[in-house]
Scaffold this motif. Structure first.
Motif, PDB file in Angstrom:
ATOM      1  N   ASP A 170      42.339 -24.201 -84.654  1.00 17.56           N
ATOM      2  CA  ASP A 170      41.658 -25.531 -85.179  1.00 17.56           C
ATOM      3  C   ASP A 170      40.941 -26.364 -83.773  1.00 17.56           C
ATOM      4  OD1 ASP A 170      42.880 -24.940 -87.676  1.00 17.56           O
ATOM      5  OD2 ASP A 170      44.521 -25.663 -86.970  1.00 17.56           O
ATOM      6  N   ARG A 175      44.469 -30.269 -83.166  1.00 16.50           N
ATOM      7  CA  ARG A 175      45.990 -29.950 -83.000  1.00 16.50           C
ATOM      8  C   ARG A 175      46.407 -29.709 -81.619  1.00 16.50           C
ATOM      9  NH1 ARG A 175      48.754 -27.680 -87.634  1.00 16.50           N
ATOM     10  NH2 ARG A 175      50.611 -27.967 -86.045  1.00 16.50           N
ATOM     11  N   ASP A 177      49.038 -29.897 -79.823  1.00 14.02           N
ATOM     12  CA  ASP A 177      50.313 -29.205 -79.559  1.00 14.02           C
ATOM     13  C   ASP A 177      50.040 -27.623 -79.824  1.00 14.02           C
ATOM     14  OD1 ASP A 177      49.784 -29.755 -82.371  1.00 14.02           O
ATOM     15  OD2 ASP A 177      51.916 -29.342 -83.010  1.00 14.02           O
TER      16      ASP A 177
ATOM     17  N   CYS B   2      55.806 -31.172 -83.338  1.00 11.77           N
ATOM     18  CA  CYS B   2      55.268 -30.021 -82.414  1.00 11.77           C
ATOM     19  C   CYS B   2      55.600 -28.627 -83.010  1.00 11.77           C
ATOM     20  CB  CYS B   2      55.838 -30.073 -81.131  1.00 11.77           C
ATOM     21  SG  CYS B   2      54.992 -28.789 -80.160  1.00 11.77           S
ATOM     22  N   GLU B   8      52.996 -20.340 -86.727  1.00 11.75           N
ATOM     23  CA  GLU B   8      51.933 -20.808 -87.858  1.00 11.75           C
ATOM     24  C   GLU B   8      50.885 -19.512 -87.957  1.00 11.75           C
ATOM     25  OE1 GLU B   8      49.614 -24.276 -87.382  1.00 11.75           O
ATOM     26  OE2 GLU B   8      51.565 -25.518 -87.420  1.00 11.75           O
TER      27      GLU B   8
END
Ligand code: ATP
Ligand code: ATP
Ligand code: MG
Ligand code: MG
Lengths: 320, 498, 552, 294
Positions: A170, A175, A177, B2, B8
């Motif tokens: 992304d 993002r 983090d 976080c 992910e």
């Protein structure tokens, strides 16, 4: 200060001018040409001629050079032969990745150097020094391609906690983090050598500063060693550290070629390799010229920052 | 908050039949090159073409029996000088425009344009007449019969003429296929989403993301760390290792094959003597190359054809079985000869390994060679210019299509001009005869192919080593992968288990 | 008075090498007293002071006792010592140029010193800083707070260092050669300031110096050190009047002196009468500019100087730092490009000559650098260094050259065994002799000596000067002798030229110039020289004070 | 010559001045005899010895393809295992050292020698200086690997290219360093002293400037040698290095990395040797640099 900058500017411009022609001529002297890579093995001679004319490569060299300069003057970097699209966009995309990676590495390296060298000088303990010096030498002695692979094996494969490579899906901003996790391994890998070199330099510089008479003066005034290191020695070592930092930045940019390859980080390194192997003249030219420009600008910048940090240059002259 | 990039990137797996959703992340070795998007030259381009475009017909993996796709039926004229195709009438491009016979004409003409340098350019150019009076039918006519016309129809993607300028710049790829091209970030990634208006069965996947990961090792790492679901560029050894691991699936595809070979430049006086070429052919331990380098994912060959090809001849394929003694004997008849250069494209691990084995095998029978890794751009230039001056190692394709396609399209086999400087009247005659026929697989054709096989084996300007299967590795969440004969991933039915 | 403020008893300091740096030193300093620590280089003066403030170099071990106001300091931990330093004992170092942090402002450095002892901060610290700068007599203190050290002159820097030391009102001030690096006039001001500080604040001062003039000026008591031992300690007047120890006597005797007003001027014509002979060296309206015209700043380092040096005579060049002495000397050797005028050596214009004749002229000319260590290639043995001029000009056979080297070593009274040594293995005085021998190798007719004794100890300096005078008389070369030390020049020169800002302000026979200066500047220079006689101090003290005011 | 000198007062024995340092300064050579320097020399020595004795130590020829021994793990027969084309990795590693030694002890000195020459010439004649400085700037402006990639496009991959790259990279480094150290030394009073006694430029250069500029160059030489090992490794890693089947440590590491998952033992030996060699050179350079600073 401005005087100082003005004195350095002409030679920088000369380097750039010479570089632009040198690069232009060299790129065309390399055996192999974009037409054959573009056309592929099965193209007919007519197809190749058509492509050649299409690219303007049938013009005399000087005409091409002048044309290129004209383009550059209009901030038009041309169109990539192979990859297609504007060189400007290609370079911008790659540059963002490379710069993010390199700057992160530079930041990590500087932080590590700052912490380690201050610790070494403040503690001044035999064991701490030995440990730091050992780690340092090892960090310099381990080739990047080795540390890179070891890092991937350890943190992405054995203990899958960090990505093995690639850029954050992304982007860097949406993002942070996630971006940080993608950045960590390549940046650490890239920073290791530079960090070690910086630490070595800064430790030595701080030690030298701590032997300066003004430190003795300060100590005789009852100022603690730690405070002297933090508020005085460090400040004095800064100008020369900036110069070294500038050199290290160049080294990091070079090292990025390898680290980008290992961590499949789509930056300028891969782009330049691809451009050269595809004989993508417009792209190669711009990338090489960019490399020179970055070098020249960093040199100028470090000179200026150095001068700015050192009141003896900044203010100059005797006031009395 | 976080979160972990790795978490992910991967999610747990349990297969419970086809499910919808998810983006398949594919690792590709090479990025697309807009100027040569139709040349089958990169795995990313193949994935793009396969996902975005449809062809008129489809060959199944293991035969040359055309199946309907955008064309529902067809008829070849008796004289073989034309073909009429009925087209689907429910197909629209991603732009919403309806697909018609004009688009077929446009696509064929594009392929006939030499600047796109597609392999089947000669075949496309041989199509001289287009009857597009019916938007849902087209008649193509030729100057001479084209035995490989279905090869063209299988390979040719139907492209949108309106967005053609953007295609040239790599900005838009508009087709009628199951996935819609959304973006390309050069040397980084390509993205696609599902085509909700697809005329066929709607794909399960929400989308596809092709990541350019040029290092095979990195592809494996990213597959292992869950950043990629499928990789196309893993080395054979890594494929072998991954195959042993339950969390990964290694899928070899039979239909799409490549052949690795040793080319001989007959401009080199030493190589002009066919005895030396025969000695080389006998000296090669092909099985070892298949086993050690390609980890068994291949077949040793003397002739390029896969076993379902009408030109396949099991016996002829054993002509030059490994026989170092015979090779030595041939070499001893030749007397002394100098060291021969052996070129290969630098940086490719497989070529490098094969080249070293070839060198060692040749040395064992008394033929000295010097390895020359050549940078890819220059390698191609030498191939085109025919300037190797010695031996070279490379792969070729197209032997799994109608045999004539190989002889008229694949550069190393081109009877008019090839990198081997092999010019032979008989060969040219046979190649043209194979091409200019109505049917590419009847008994008359097979007879011609036998003559062609003899030409190839007698002259040995190309010494085949092995036939290699296209193989991908994926995580065990990826199911129902397919592969077209063209070497394009077929993701129409693929799905990701949760 | 009860207990003395500082009581050092049997202090011994040793390093890893066998000879201890300090063998046994005992010194006491009373409240408000100024004690001078004197002795030749390496006798342990600095080590003693550093031991008191607890800043010995790494690897030094100290034993004995150092008590300050009754508290034992030796062996105190770093933390405890940090609390003592600056607050109770402060120290001023020799080199004002480097004693200040170059990248911090004066104000910041003073504030930092105040902060170290939890004292005042912010506005109050600023006010205190201004107060301190005023105390050390720096003009415009408010404005100077924001200045960096490099913007100050040497004397001002030393004042700032002094201000730093005084920031936390220490009881004891240690001053290690606080004026050696300064010009005489500036030195005089600093000495006067030190004395005034003592008078005003009652701070005790332990001053380290090798300059007997400074001692005579400032100290109440003197402690003489030699090779780590105290050889004599006495009141200043007493010591000068009746030195007990032989070494003290030697030290006092070695101090070069200026002629007293009543010495009787030697009869020597001011301007040497033109003898008709060709002069050894002639400066004819010479000027030298440094810095390029392109960048705007042009510094006239030498400005219209006309001087003449007869054969066999010695011309002394004196003047403050930066007045152009070195430039004039280098001009004679052809090392500086001329901006105007002419320099003739033996009647020939060095600049106008080329090739063979230039080389010939060069052979007749020799140059002795200020720093003998730097002027000898560290890789060359002494023998090679002395022989080099012969090698360059290809004079004589190899054996003859070695013979000549032996002669020369002999002449400068060095043993023949030194031929094999490297410069590093010699003492400063010995190196100076080697430099002299090397200069004499080719039998020069003109010798330019740039501060040839500035790196030496008084006693060693005396020896070298004696040797120099001896050789000069025997060999009869003409010489340009450069020094900022008027007394040194007085001992060797026949004629003297006083330089100021590149111009000759006065020139004439040495005895006349020093004995009866005509120019006001010369007089001021002479007055600033501390006379090594405590009896003079009471007379000149106030005069010095006024003089400072004039200069400042 | 003046005889008058002979009758100058009899030489009195010079005072036995023991204040100065009579110990010889520990030369930079002595630094190699102890501590870091010694450790470095031992490391280098071991690697060099292994390389030189390769024909005696190696159980196989570096190019011999042993039938059936495909990717065999470390064993008694093959200590380091075998590679993907059945060669004994130990033998290849030992012979591979030789390639790196060639790069380290031939390419670097050649680059250094040319660089020093150019540096000397340019620091003495100012018109050459301008040109040399700009050229150095230009070469230094390119990161090493980019230079390597570009040069490879010219001459193709191979040991020759590695040589070219190292020479091209080291030339400006040594040129610059020579120039600065010569300029520093030239300002030293002892050079001026030689000038004053009538020594010509060449004499000053040969007798004073060059010998006294040597030490920093020596330190740089050791550093550059370790960098050369890196360059060889990185170029081989990117496929620009030596041509197969010739082994080099860098190419062995690359081959090992290609087999990272199925033959993790592959790269260990070559890696250890590269690290030992680089470490050794670094330690030597550090020891030399520290000795100089003292
Ligand atoms: N860091 C050190 N390591 C070893 N010996 C030292 C060190 N510092 C000083 N010395 C020795 O200690 C002795 C005394 O030195 P010190 O500096 O006290 O002399 P000094 O009287 O101040 O001389 P100067 O007038 O030259 O300053 C000298 O012989 C010197 O060699
Ligand atoms: N190389 C140089 N470049 C620029 N200015 C110089 C240079 N050398 C000397 N100067 C300047 O020329 C003037 C005279 O310098 P010179 O060295 O002759 O003085 P000096 O009398 O020898 O002083 P000192 O006693 O400090 O040695 C000074 O103002 C100095 O700053
Ligand atoms: Mg001292
Ligand atoms: Mg001077």
């Amino acid at each position: 200060m401005t005087h100082y900058l003005l004195r350095r500017l002409p030679s920088a411009l000369v380097v750039l001018a010479v570089a632009s022609f040198g690069i232009f001529a060299m790129v065309r002297m390399v055996p192999g040409d974009p037409v054959s890579t573009l056309a592929g093995p099965d193209a007919t001679p007519e197809a190749r001629a058509a492509i050649r004319a299409d690219l303007g490569l049938d013009q005399p060299l000087l005409t091409q050079y002048v044309h290129w300069l004209g383009q550059l003057a209009h901030l038009d970097l041309g169109t990539s032969y192979r990859i297609g699209g504007q060189v400007k966009d290609l370079v911008a995309d790659g540059a963002v990745n490379t710069i993010v990676l390199t700057l992160t590495a530079l930041l990590l390296a500087s932080l590590a150097a700052l912490v380690c060298s201050v610790l070494a000088v403040v503690l001044d303990n035999r064991w701490v020094n030995a440990a730091l010096s050992f780690g340092n030498t090892l960090a310099i002695a381990l080739p990047t391609f080795v540390t890179g692979l070891v890092l991937i094996l350890l943190f992405a494969v054995v203990l899958p906690v960090l990505p093995a490579g690639g850029t954050p899906p992304d982007g860097f901003i949406a993002r942070p983090d996630i971006a940080a996790q993608y950045l960590l391994l390549p940046a650490v890998c890239l920073a290791l050598g530079a960090g070690a070199a910086l630490t070595r330099f800064l430790t030595e510089a701080l030690r030298t500063e701590m032997r300066q008479p003004y430190v003795t003066t300060a100590r005789a005034l009852g100022i603690s060693r730690r405070r002297i290191v933090l508020t005085q020695a460090l400040r004095n070592a800064l100008p020369s550290a900036v110069t070294v930092l500038g050199i290290q930045f160049g080294t990091l940019l070079g090292g990025a070629v390898l680290v980008e390859a290992i961590f499949t980080w789509p930056g300028l390194g891969g782009l330049i390799e691809e451009a050269i192997s595809g004989r993508d003249y417009p792209l190669v030219q711009v990338l090489l010229l960019l490399s020179v420009t970055v070098f020249v600008v960093i040199q100028l910048l470090t000179d200026v920052v150095h001068a700015w940090l050192d009141p003896r240059i900044r203010i100059g002259g005797t006031g009395s | 908050a976080c979160s972990s990039a790795v978490k992910e990137a991967s999610s747990g797996s349990e297969d419970s039949g086809p499910t919808d959703g998810g983006t398949l992340r594919i690792g590709s070795t090479n990025d697309i090159v807009p100027a040569s998007i139709f040349t089958n030259s990169s795995d990313a381009a193949n994935t793009l073409i396969g996902a975005v475009y449809d062809s008129l017909i489809d060959y199944p993996q293991d035969s040359l029996d055309p199946q309907p796709r955008l064309a529902t039926s067809w008829e070849v004229a008796k004289d073989g000088l034309s073909i009429t195709l009925q087209l689907r009438d429910d197909v629209t491009f991603h732009s919403g425009r309806e697909f018609t016979s004009k688009d077929v004409e446009f696509s064929i003409k594009t392929w006939a344009d030499p600047t796109w340098t597609v392999q089947l350019q000669r075949t496309a150019a041989a199509v001289t007449g287009f009857d597009t009076s019916d938007p849902h039918a087209i008649t193509l006519s030729f100057d001479h019969p084209l035995s490989n016309i279905f090869d063209l129809l299988d390979m040719l993607p139907i492209i949108d003429s309106e967005s053609f300028d953007q295609l040239k710049e790599g900005k838009a790829y508009v087709g009628t296929g199951p996935f819609v091209f959304t973006s390309w970030t050069p040397s980084s990634k390509l993205e696609f989403t599902r085509n909700d208006d697809y005329w066929g069965d709607e794909p399960h996947l929400d989308g596809i993301e092709v990541d350019i990961v040029s290092d095979p090792q990195a592809q494996v790492s990213q597959l292992r760390s869950g950043q990629l679901d499928l990789i196309t560029g893993a080395s054979n050894r890594d494929l072998e290792t991954l195959g042993k691991d339950d969390s990964y699936t290694v899928t070899p595809f039979d239909g799409s094959v490549q052949q690795i070979y040793v080319g001989a430049d007959l401009a080199n006086p030493d190589l002009q003597d066919v005895k030396l070429r025969q000695a080389i052919a006998y000296a090669l331990d092909r099985q070892r190359i298949v086993d050690d380098v390609f980890r068994g994912q291949g077949t040793p060959i003397n002739l390029p054809w896969p076993d379902y090809s009408p030109a396949y001849d099991a016996k002829a394929n054993e002509t030059y079985a490994y026989d170092p003694d015979k090779a030595k004997e041939l070499v001893s008849q030749l007397g002394s000869h100098p060291t021969i250069p052996l070129a290969y494209s630098a940086g490719n691990a497989n070529y490098e390994a094969v080249a070293q084995i070839v060198q060692s095998d040749l040395e064992a029978v008394g033929i000295k060679t010097e390895l020359q890794p050549v940078e890819n751009s220059q390698f191609i230039k030498q191939l085109i210019g025919g300037t190797f001056g010695g031996l070279w190692i490379l792969q070729h394709g197209y032997a799994h299509y109608t045999p004539s396609t190989l002889a008229v399209s694949a550069y190393p086999f081109n009877a008019d001009k090839n990198a081997s400087h092999f010019v032979d009247k008989q060969y040219k005659e046979d190649a043209d005869a194979a091409w200019e026929r109505v049917d590419g697989s009847d008994s008359g054709a097979v007879e011609i192919y036998q003559r062609l096989n003899k030409d190839l084996l007698d002259n040995l300007f190309l010494i085949e080593i092995a036939l290699l299967h296209f193989t991908v590795a994926s995580s065990d969440q990826v199911h129902d992968l397919g592969m077209s004969k063209r070497g394009e991933l077929d993701l129409d039915a693929a799905y990701l288990s949760k | 008075m009860s207990t003395p403020l500082l009581e050092v008893t049997d202090l011994a300091i040793s390093f890893s090498h066998p000879r201890p740096a300090v063998r046994s030193v005992s010194v006491t300093v009373d409240r408000g007293e100024v004690v001078a620590l004197v002795g030749e280089s390496g006798s342990g003066k600095s080590m003693t002071a550093r031991a008191i403030i607890g800043l010995l170099p790494d690897g030094a071990r100290a034993t004995g006792s150092v008590r300050l106001g009754g508290d034992e300091l030796l062996g105190l931990g770093e933390k405890a010592y940090t609390a003592v330093r600056g607050r109770r004992v402060a120290m001023v170092f020799q080199e004002p140029q480097t004693a200040l942090n170059p990248v911090r402002t004066i104000g910041w450095q003073i504030a930092e010193a105040l902060r170290a002892h939890g004292g005042v901060r912010g506005k109050a610290a600023r006010a205190r800083a201004v107060e301190l700068l005023t105390e050390v007599e720096i003009p415009d203190p408010e404005e100077r707070l924001g200045w960096y050290p490099h913007q100050l002159s040497g004397g001002q820097k030393q004042r700032v260092v002094l201000a730093l030391a005084l920031a936390n009102e220490p009881e004891l001030l240690l001053a290690d050669e606080p004026t050696t690096a300064l010009d005489v006039t500036v030195q005089a001001e600093i000495l006067a300031l030190l004395r005034r500080i003592r008078d005003r604040t009652g701070t005790s001062i332990l001053i380290i110096t090798h300059n007997m003039g400074v001692v005579a000026h400032l100290a109440d008591r003197v402690v003489v050190l030699r090779q780590g031992d105290v050889v004599e300690a006495a009141g200043t007047r007493e010591l000068f009047a009746h030195p007990q120890h032989a070494y003290t006597r030697q030290l006092l005797a070695a101090v070069p002196r200026l002629p007293e007003a009543d010495d009787g001027v030697r009869v020597l014509a001011d301007a040497p009468a033109p003898t008709g002979e060709v002069a050894a060296l002639e400066y004819d309206d010479v000027s030298v500019h440094y810095g390029s015209r392109m960048r705007g700043r042009v510094l006239p380092a030498v400005d219209g100087v006309t001087l003449r040096l007869e054969r066999g005579q010695v011309l002394g060049l004196v003047g403050e730092s930066g007045s152009g002495k070195t430039t004039l000397g280098r001009l004679a050797a052809g090392l500086v490009p001329l901006a105007g005028g002419r320099v003739r050596v033996g009647g020939e214009d060095l600049a106008g000559l080329r090739g063979r004749r230039r080389a010939d002229l060069r052979r007749r000319l020799a140059f002795v650098h200020q720093d003998p260590e730097a002027s000898l290639d560290p890789r060359f043995s002494i023998g090679e260094a002395i022989r080099e001029p012969l090698d360059v000009h290809g004079v004589g056979s190899r054996a003859a050259r070695d013979q000549r080297v032996a002669e020369l070593l002999d002449a400068v009274r060095l043993p023949a065994s030194f031929t094999k040594r490297r410069p590093r293995e010699l003492s400063g005085g010995q190196r100076q002799r080697v430099a002299l021998a090397r200069a004499l190798t080719l039998d020069p007719q003109l010798l330019v000596a740039d501060e040839p004794t500035s790196a030496l100890d008084v006693s060693v300096q005396a020896e070298v000067l004696e040797l120099f005078a001896d050789l000069q008389q025997r060999l009869g070369f003409a010489c340009v002798f450069i020094s900022h030390d008027l007394a040194v020049v007085n001992t060797v020169a026949d004629h003297v030229a006083v330089l100021r800002a590149g111009k000759v302000v006065e020139h004439g026979a040495a005895a006349r110039v020093f004995g009866d200066p005509a120019h006001e500047y010369t007089r001021r220079l002479l007055d600033a020289v501390p006379v090594p006689d405590p009896t003079v101090r009471d007379a000149t003290g106030p005069a010095l004070h006024e003089q400072r005011e004039q200069i400042a | 010559m003046s005889e008058s000198l002979l009758d100058v007062a009899a030489p009195e024995a010079s005072d036995p001045d023991d204040q100065f340092d009579t110990r010889r300064r520990p030369g930079i050579w002595t630094a190699l005899g102890r501590g870091k320097g010694l450790a470095g020399l031992i490391l280098i020595g071991v690697v060099v010895a292994l390389g030189l004795l390769a024909p005696l130590l190696a159980p196989h020829s570096p190019t011999e393809q042993i039938p059936g021994a495909n990717l065999v793990g470390p064993s008694g027969a093959h200590w380091f295992g075998t590679d993907e084309v059945n060669r004994d990795i130990l033998s290849r590693t030992l012979y591979g050292i030789r390639t790196d030694l060639l790069v380290v002890f031939l390419a670097v000195p050649i680059g250094a020698a040319i660089g020093i020459l150019v540096g000397l010439v340019s620091s003495w004649w100012s018109f050459t200086d301008v040109i040399a400085q700009r050229v150095f700037d230009l070469v230094l402006a390119f990161p090493t690997l980019i230079l390597a990639i570009a040069l490879t496009a010219f001459v193709g991959p191979g040991l020759r290219t590695v040589f070219f790259v190292i020479v091209a990279v080291e030339l400006p480094v040594f040129g610059r360093l020579t120039r600065t150290s010569v300029r520093t030394v030239r300002e030293m009073p002892y050079v001026e002293a030689a000038h004053v006694i009538g020594a010509g430029s060449l004499w000053q250069l040969r007798r004073h400037v060059l010998p006294n500029s040597l030490e920093p160059l020596l330190v740089q030489l050791a550093v550059s040698m370790s960098v050369a090992v890196f360059i060889e490794g990185a170029m081989s890693f990117l496929g620009l290095g030596v041509r197969p089947p010739q082994p080099s440590l860098g190419s062995l590491i690359r081959d090992g990395v290609r087999n990272m998952y199925d033959a993790p033992y592959f790269a260990v030996g070559p890696l250890a040797l590269v690290v030992a060699l680089v470490l050794g050179l670094l330690l030597v350079s550090q020891a030399l640099a520290e000795a100089r600073r003292r």
